[in-house]
Design a protein around this motif. Structure first.
Motif, PDB file in Angstrom:
ATOM      1  N   THR A  67      -1.774  -7.736   0.512  1.00 56.99           N
ATOM      2  CA  THR A  67      -2.246  -6.510   1.427  1.00 56.99           C
ATOM      3  C   THR A  67      -1.606  -5.389   0.674  1.00 56.99           C
ATOM      4  OG1 THR A  67      -0.213  -6.507   2.971  1.00 56.99           O
ATOM      5  CG2 THR A  67      -2.319  -7.792   3.585  1.00 56.99           C
ATOM      6  N   THR A  68      -0.503  -5.533  -0.046  1.00 55.96           N
ATOM      7  CA  THR A  68       0.072  -4.344  -0.750  1.00 55.96           C
ATOM      8  C   THR A  68      -0.091  -4.270  -2.196  1.00 55.96           C
ATOM      9  OG1 THR A  68       2.205  -5.634  -0.697  1.00 55.96           O
ATOM     10  CG2 THR A  68       1.956  -4.109   1.178  1.00 55.96           C
ATOM     11  N   ALA A  69      -1.121  -5.166  -2.900  1.00 55.96           N
ATOM     12  CA  ALA A  69      -1.427  -5.033  -4.336  1.00 55.96           C
ATOM     13  C   ALA A  69      -2.017  -3.825  -4.509  1.00 55.96           C
ATOM     14  CB  ALA A  69      -2.262  -6.056  -4.603  1.00 55.96           C
ATOM     15  N   LYS A  70      -1.882  -3.607  -5.815  1.00 56.40           N
ATOM     16  CA  LYS A  70      -2.644  -2.266  -6.160  1.00 56.40           C
ATOM     17  C   LYS A  70      -4.206  -2.118  -5.461  1.00 56.40           C
ATOM     18  CE  LYS A  70      -4.227   0.186 -10.483  1.00 56.40           C
ATOM     19  NZ  LYS A  70      -3.848   0.074 -11.958  1.00 56.40           N
ATOM     20  N   ASN A  71      -4.478  -1.258  -4.875  1.00 58.22           N
ATOM     21  CA  ASN A  71      -5.728  -0.847  -3.966  1.00 58.22           C
ATOM     22  C   ASN A  71      -5.851  -2.040  -2.967  1.00 58.22           C
ATOM     23  OD1 ASN A  71      -6.591   1.245  -5.891  1.00 58.22           O
ATOM     24  ND2 ASN A  71      -7.396  -0.508  -7.261  1.00 58.22           N
ATOM     25  N   GLY A  72      -4.724  -2.653  -2.540  1.00 61.98           N
ATOM     26  CA  GLY A  72      -4.745  -3.170  -1.266  1.00 61.98           C
ATOM     27  C   GLY A  72      -5.200  -2.681   0.001  1.00 61.98           C
ATOM     28  N   PRO A  73      -5.545  -3.468   0.897  1.00 61.29           N
ATOM     29  CA  PRO A  73      -5.798  -2.705   1.953  1.00 61.29           C
ATOM     30  C   PRO A  73      -4.647  -1.927   3.052  1.00 61.29           C
ATOM     31  CG  PRO A  73      -5.917  -5.010   2.437  1.00 61.29           C
ATOM     32  CD  PRO A  73      -5.707  -4.960   1.190  1.00 61.29           C
ATOM     33  N   ALA A  74      -3.483  -2.318   2.742  1.00 57.15           N
ATOM     34  CA  ALA A  74      -2.377  -1.676   3.397  1.00 57.15           C
ATOM     35  C   ALA A  74      -1.938  -0.362   2.495  1.00 57.15           C
ATOM     36  CB  ALA A  74      -1.363  -2.367   3.655  1.00 57.15           C
ATOM     37  N   ILE A  75      -2.433  -0.187   1.205  1.00 55.42           N
ATOM     38  CA  ILE A  75      -1.867   0.977   0.388  1.00 55.42           C
ATOM     39  C   ILE A  75      -2.077   2.159   1.071  1.00 55.42           C
ATOM     40  CG2 ILE A  75      -1.853   2.160  -1.779  1.00 55.42           C
ATOM     41  CD1 ILE A  75      -0.167  -0.394  -1.934  1.00 55.42           C
ATOM     42  N   PRO A  76      -3.345   2.671   1.348  1.00 50.26           N
ATOM     43  CA  PRO A  76      -3.492   4.082   2.167  1.00 50.26           C
ATOM     44  C   PRO A  76      -2.622   4.398   2.950  1.00 50.26           C
ATOM     45  CG  PRO A  76      -5.705   2.984   1.549  1.00 50.26           C
ATOM     46  CD  PRO A  76      -4.596   1.885   1.567  1.00 50.26           C
ATOM     47  N   ALA A  77      -2.297   3.551   3.906  1.00 53.14           N
ATOM     48  CA  ALA A  77      -1.611   3.578   4.998  1.00 53.14           C
ATOM     49  C   ALA A  77      -0.119   3.881   4.894  1.00 53.14           C
ATOM     50  CB  ALA A  77      -1.609   2.504   6.387  1.00 53.14           C
ATOM     51  N   ILE A  78       0.263   2.836   3.734  1.00 50.73           N
ATOM     52  CA  ILE A  78       1.807   3.051   3.236  1.00 50.73           C
ATOM     53  C   ILE A  78       2.076   4.300   2.497  1.00 50.73           C
ATOM     54  CG2 ILE A  78       3.510   1.953   1.548  1.00 50.73           C
ATOM     55  CD1 ILE A  78       2.240  -0.560   2.233  1.00 50.73           C
ATOM     56  N   ILE A  79       1.089   4.693   2.011  1.00 54.00           N
ATOM     57  CA  ILE A  79       1.074   6.242   1.101  1.00 54.00           C
ATOM     58  C   ILE A  79       1.391   7.338   2.138  1.00 54.00           C
ATOM     59  CG2 ILE A  79      -0.188   7.963  -0.266  1.00 54.00           C
ATOM     60  CD1 ILE A  79      -1.502   5.695  -1.919  1.00 54.00           C
ATOM     61  N   GLU A  80       0.473   7.345   3.271  1.00 56.84           N
ATOM     62  CA  GLU A  80       0.562   8.089   4.056  1.00 56.84           C
ATOM     63  C   GLU A  80       1.894   8.252   5.073  1.00 56.84           C
ATOM     64  OE1 GLU A  80      -1.685   8.998   8.364  1.00 56.84           O
ATOM     65  OE2 GLU A  80      -2.986   8.430   6.853  1.00 56.84           O
ATOM     66  N   ALA A  81       2.633   7.104   5.345  1.00 58.87           N
ATOM     67  CA  ALA A  81       3.718   7.026   6.015  1.00 58.87           C
ATOM     68  C   ALA A  81       5.099   7.212   5.005  1.00 58.87           C
ATOM     69  CB  ALA A  81       4.010   5.726   6.414  1.00 58.87           C
ATOM     70  N   PHE A  82       4.996   6.779   3.864  1.00 58.00           N
ATOM     71  CA  PHE A  82       6.101   7.065   2.855  1.00 58.00           C
ATOM     72  C   PHE A  82       5.908   8.054   1.518  1.00 58.00           C
ATOM     73  CE2 PHE A  82       6.386   2.979   4.985  1.00 58.00           C
ATOM     74  CZ  PHE A  82       7.751   2.663   5.320  1.00 58.00           C
ATOM     75  N   GLY A  83       4.641   8.363   1.503  1.00 55.99           N
ATOM     76  CA  GLY A  83       4.524   9.486   0.593  1.00 55.99           C
ATOM     77  C   GLY A  83       4.087   8.921  -0.764  1.00 55.99           C
ATOM     78  N   LYS A  84       3.439   9.886  -1.608  1.00 54.84           N
ATOM     79  CA  LYS A  84       2.788   9.268  -2.903  1.00 54.84           C
ATOM     80  C   LYS A  84       3.789   8.987  -3.855  1.00 54.84           C
ATOM     81  CE  LYS A  84      -1.366  11.988  -3.005  1.00 54.84           C
ATOM     82  NZ  LYS A  84      -1.906  13.400  -2.487  1.00 54.84           N
ATOM     83  N   ASP A  85       5.145   9.154  -3.859  1.00 54.28           N
ATOM     84  CA  ASP A  85       6.008   8.822  -4.848  1.00 54.28           C
ATOM     85  C   ASP A  85       6.396   7.356  -4.797  1.00 54.28           C
ATOM     86  OD1 ASP A  85       7.389   9.244  -2.589  1.00 54.28           O
ATOM     87  OD2 ASP A  85       9.230  10.037  -3.583  1.00 54.28           O
ATOM     88  N   ILE A 103       4.331   5.178  -5.043  1.00 55.91           N
ATOM     89  CA  ILE A 103       3.379   4.305  -5.950  1.00 55.91           C
ATOM     90  C   ILE A 103       3.781   4.870  -7.435  1.00 55.91           C
ATOM     91  CG2 ILE A 103       0.781   4.452  -6.548  1.00 55.91           C
ATOM     92  CD1 ILE A 103       1.289   3.111  -3.828  1.00 55.91           C
ATOM     93  N   ASP A 104       4.011   3.844  -8.155  1.00 56.14           N
ATOM     94  CA  ASP A 104       4.209   4.392  -9.570  1.00 56.14           C
ATOM     95  C   ASP A 104       3.262   4.769 -10.270  1.00 56.14           C
ATOM     96  OD1 ASP A 104       3.175   2.082 -10.425  1.00 56.14           O
ATOM     97  OD2 ASP A 104       4.600   0.446 -10.699  1.00 56.14           O
ATOM     98  N   ASN A 105       3.452   4.872 -11.766  1.00 51.49           N
ATOM     99  CA  ASN A 105       2.386   5.578 -12.519  1.00 51.49           C
ATOM    100  C   ASN A 105       1.278   4.775 -12.917  1.00 51.49           C
ATOM    101  OD1 ASN A 105       4.252   7.540 -12.770  1.00 51.49           O
ATOM    102  ND2 ASN A 105       5.128   6.901 -14.628  1.00 51.49           N
ATOM    103  N   ASN A 106       1.389   3.257 -12.642  1.00 51.23           N
ATOM    104  CA  ASN A 106       0.127   2.313 -12.910  1.00 51.23           C
ATOM    105  C   ASN A 106      -0.566   2.210 -11.489  1.00 51.23           C
ATOM    106  OD1 ASN A 106       1.390   1.879 -15.472  1.00 51.23           O
ATOM    107  ND2 ASN A 106       2.745   0.150 -14.710  1.00 51.23           N
ATOM    108  N   GLY A 107      -0.345   2.740 -10.421  1.00 51.63           N
ATOM    109  CA  GLY A 107      -0.948   2.806  -9.123  1.00 51.63           C
ATOM    110  C   GLY A 107      -0.443   1.614  -8.160  1.00 51.63           C
ATOM    111  N   GLU A 108       0.757   1.032  -8.725  1.00 44.76           N
ATOM    112  CA  GLU A 108       1.333  -0.058  -8.038  1.00 44.76           C
ATOM    113  C   GLU A 108       2.389   0.427  -7.127  1.00 44.76           C
ATOM    114  OE1 GLU A 108       0.671  -3.359  -8.312  1.00 44.76           O
ATOM    115  OE2 GLU A 108      -0.400  -3.379 -10.452  1.00 44.76           O
ATOM    116  N   LEU A 109       2.489  -0.431  -5.764  1.00 47.90           N
ATOM    117  CA  LEU A 109       3.671  -0.188  -4.980  1.00 47.90           C
ATOM    118  C   LEU A 109       5.049  -0.479  -5.755  1.00 47.90           C
ATOM    119  CD1 LEU A 109       4.292   0.661  -1.921  1.00 47.90           C
ATOM    120  CD2 LEU A 109       4.258  -1.911  -1.442  1.00 47.90           C
ATOM    121  N   ASP A 110       5.912   0.673  -5.557  1.00 47.72           N
ATOM    122  CA  ASP A 110       7.198   0.413  -6.079  1.00 47.72           C
ATOM    123  C   ASP A 110       8.086  -0.262  -5.138  1.00 47.72           C
ATOM    124  OD1 ASP A 110       9.946   0.870  -6.827  1.00 47.72           O
ATOM    125  OD2 ASP A 110       9.544   2.917  -7.818  1.00 47.72           O
TER     126      ASP A 110
END
Length: 197
Positions: free
Chosen positions: A39-57, A59-66
């Motif tokens: 769910t939290t892999a690159k482009n996984g279904p949880a990523i948009p909501a995680i960015i909204e909750a925790f901010g764009k930073d 996500i690392d330079n490769n588009g992966e969750l840090d």
């Protein structure tokens, strides 16, 4: 009749060792952490909501969750941890439930869920097994495994229900303070009993 067995423990208690052995023995083990990674892999279904909750930073330079950055936030802030769980857990449950329905027709299914009791998922299980170690062993293993400081290890352990409490709530517990062989012997006894039910 096949059973749904909840498998839980604490961080660095040896639950993965138990899961791997069960898989080797031919049992179906559905791992909540593996579904979480999906769910939290690159482009996984949880990523948009995680960015909204925790901010764009987050996500690392490769588009992966840090994950390290996220971990340092959620293991020190119960509110942020709850917020992440509210995003990820419904997605994990949906995936696991679909697979559980498929595999229960063929044999016993183990649900490997670290936060089984915390999320009330023990009520969905026919049996619950907890893998436990004493606190000192848990801290030492976590420091070694994840290259953490003692404080970081303590924060992660403190973010979960105490293992002693999980053991009390379980139908069965596996003591992992000894050797891997001793752990496997306990597991063999448990699966023998399971097959005789």
């Amino acid at each position: 009749m096949y059973k749904i067995i909840g498998l839980t423990g604490g961080i660095a208690s040896g639950k993965t060792t138990v899961s791997d052995y069960l898989k080797e023995r031919g049992y179906t083990v559905l791992d909540a952490d593996a579904y979480s990674r999906k769910t939290t892999a690159k482009n996984g279904p949880a990523i948009p909501a995680i960015i909204e909750a925790f901010g764009k930073d987050i996500i690392d330079n490769n588009g992966e969750l840090d994950r390290k950055k996220l971990g340092s936030i959620i293991f020190n802030d119960a509110g942020k941890r709850r917020e992440l769980n509210e995003i990820v857990h419904p997605l994990i449950r949906e995936m696991m439930n679909a697979d559980e329905q498929k595999f229960i027709k063929e044999g016993h299914v183990f649900l490997d869920i670290p936060l089984l009791f915390e999320n009330g998922l023990d009520e969905r299980c026919d049996l619950v097994v907890t893998v436990f170690v004493d606190r000192d062993t848990q801290v030492k293993r976590l420091i070694k495994r994840n290259d953490l400081t003692a404080g970081e290890a303590e924060a992660r352990i403190n973010s979960q229900m105490p293992l002693t409490e999980k053991v009390q709530k379980s139908d069965c517990h596996l003591d992992n303070n000894g050797t891997v062989e001793e752990l496997y012997e306990q597991l063999d006894r448990f699966t023998e009993e399971l097959e005789s039910l």
